[in-house]
Design an enzyme around this catalytic site. Structure first.
Site, PDB file in Angstrom:
ATOM      1  N   ASP A 205      37.778 -46.102   0.114  1.00 43.32           N
ATOM      2  CA  ASP A 205      36.808 -46.784   1.040  1.00 43.32           C
ATOM      3  C   ASP A 205      36.945 -46.164   2.477  1.00 43.32           C
ATOM      4  O   ASP A 205      38.239 -45.947   2.930  1.00 43.32           O
ATOM      5  CB  ASP A 205      37.387 -48.309   0.977  1.00 43.32           C
ATOM      6  CG  ASP A 205      37.212 -48.805  -0.400  1.00 43.32           C
ATOM      7  OD1 ASP A 205      36.085 -48.628  -1.135  1.00 43.32           O
ATOM      8  OD2 ASP A 205      37.996 -49.848  -0.800  1.00 43.32           O
TER       9      ASP A 205
ATOM     10  N   GLU B 218      30.622 -56.304  -7.512  1.00 46.47           N
ATOM     11  CA  GLU B 218      31.800 -56.866  -6.745  1.00 46.47           C
ATOM     12  C   GLU B 218      31.775 -58.380  -7.101  1.00 46.47           C
ATOM     13  O   GLU B 218      30.996 -59.256  -6.540  1.00 46.47           O
ATOM     14  CB  GLU B 218      31.795 -56.648  -5.412  1.00 46.47           C
ATOM     15  CG  GLU B 218      31.606 -55.212  -5.139  1.00 46.47           C
ATOM     16  CD  GLU B 218      31.372 -54.871  -3.729  1.00 46.47           C
ATOM     17  OE1 GLU B 218      31.243 -55.780  -2.839  1.00 46.47           O
ATOM     18  OE2 GLU B 218      31.668 -53.527  -3.152  1.00 46.47           O
TER      19      GLU B 218
END
Length: 290
Positions: free
Chosen positions: A10, A129
């Protein structure tokens, strides 16, 4: 198919970051250095996710992609801030092999179909997600886990595949960064309902969790961050002075609370593959040289 182990990186700005539930992002180092280390240690693929791209409606990974793609030779998936076919074309030209769509796809599902038609289904990964609702169901979140969508995760998985997604990455926001293990119910229900590969993400704290999500969760691949990053950082040369003005650098400066990460073991990629192979699971074992 071999079980794939995929480090997930990330990225915020120029830095690799890591948090819990996608919050409290702390600077870990430069993504290219981690990518090289994982490549040398047998990673099957890599995932780059821009943590703030959707929030700011931009994609800023192009230069990082170019630098990484020139040094590693495994599939690279890139996500975050991709809102159009042209955005996708740009990151593919920069060196990405696949793209990950979430926020833009939920807001405009036809983007999945358009992208699949333009670049092929194998190039299009849809990232789910999900957060567990009080009624036991799961809702998709957007904007790197920040916004509710009121979209059912299981229904969306089916629709995304119908629209042309060639792969799904399923991440539990409840488990992400906690080291408590994967949400096996979430992963299994989606994996058993679709006919494309499913990557499980969110929650690994030790080797047994990786094995469980493959054997019990029916995942085809596993995306890992914390269990790899906190160990890898010991092997990567980092100049802390580079990060003085770039976000939360307390972890790099050694002022973090070690107890906060007590659930998460530091695991090397080769050890994960050796464990899976020991349980008669097919894994790839090339490039374990570091």
């Amino acid at each position: 198919m071999s079980i794939r182990i995929i480090p997930r990186l990330d990225i915020k700005g120029a830095n690799l970051v890591k948090g819990v539930h996608f919050e409290g992002l702390r600077v870990m180092g430069k993504p290219e250095a981690f990518a090289q280390y994982y490549y040398e240690n047998g990673a099957d693929e890599l995932v780059y996710m821009d943590a703030v791209a959707s929030l700011y409606e931009r994609n800023s990974l192009t230069e990082i992609i170019r630098r990484t793609a020139s040094q590693i030779f495994i599939p690279l998936t890139v996500g975050g801030g991709l809102r159009s076919v042209e955005d996708i074309r740009e990151v593919l030209r920069a060196g990405a092999d696949k793209v990950s769509l979430n926020t833009a796809a939920i807001r405009n599902p036809s983007l999945i179909h358009e992208a699949s038609q333009s670049f092929g289904a194998s190039t299009i990964l849809v990232s789910i997600e999900a957060i567990r609702r009080k009624d036991g169901g799961y809702e998709c979140l957007t904007d790197f886990g920040r916004e509710h969508s009121n979209v059912d995760a299981f229904e969306w998985a089916l629709r995304a595949v119908e629209l042309g997604a060639g792969e799904l990455m399923v991440t539990s926001i409840d488990r992400e960064g906690t080291g408590k293990g994967f949400d096996l119910d979430l992963v299994r229900q989606i994996a058993e309902s679709v006919d494309v590969p499913v990557i499980a993400g969110g929650g690994a704290g030790d080797i047994s969790h990786v094995r469980e999500v493959v054997m019990e969760g029916k995942a085809d691949a596993v995306a890992l961050a914390s269990v790899l990053h906190y160990g890898a950082i010991e092997h990567i040369q980092i100049d802390e002075d580079e990060f003085d003005v770039e976000g939360n650098v307390e972890f790099l400066q050694g002022r973090h609370n070690a107890g906060a990460f007590s659930r998460i073991q530091n695991i090397a990629l080769p050890a994960i593959k050796e464990d899976l192979a020991a349980h008669q699971l097919d894994v790839r074992n090339e490039r374990q040289v570091a």
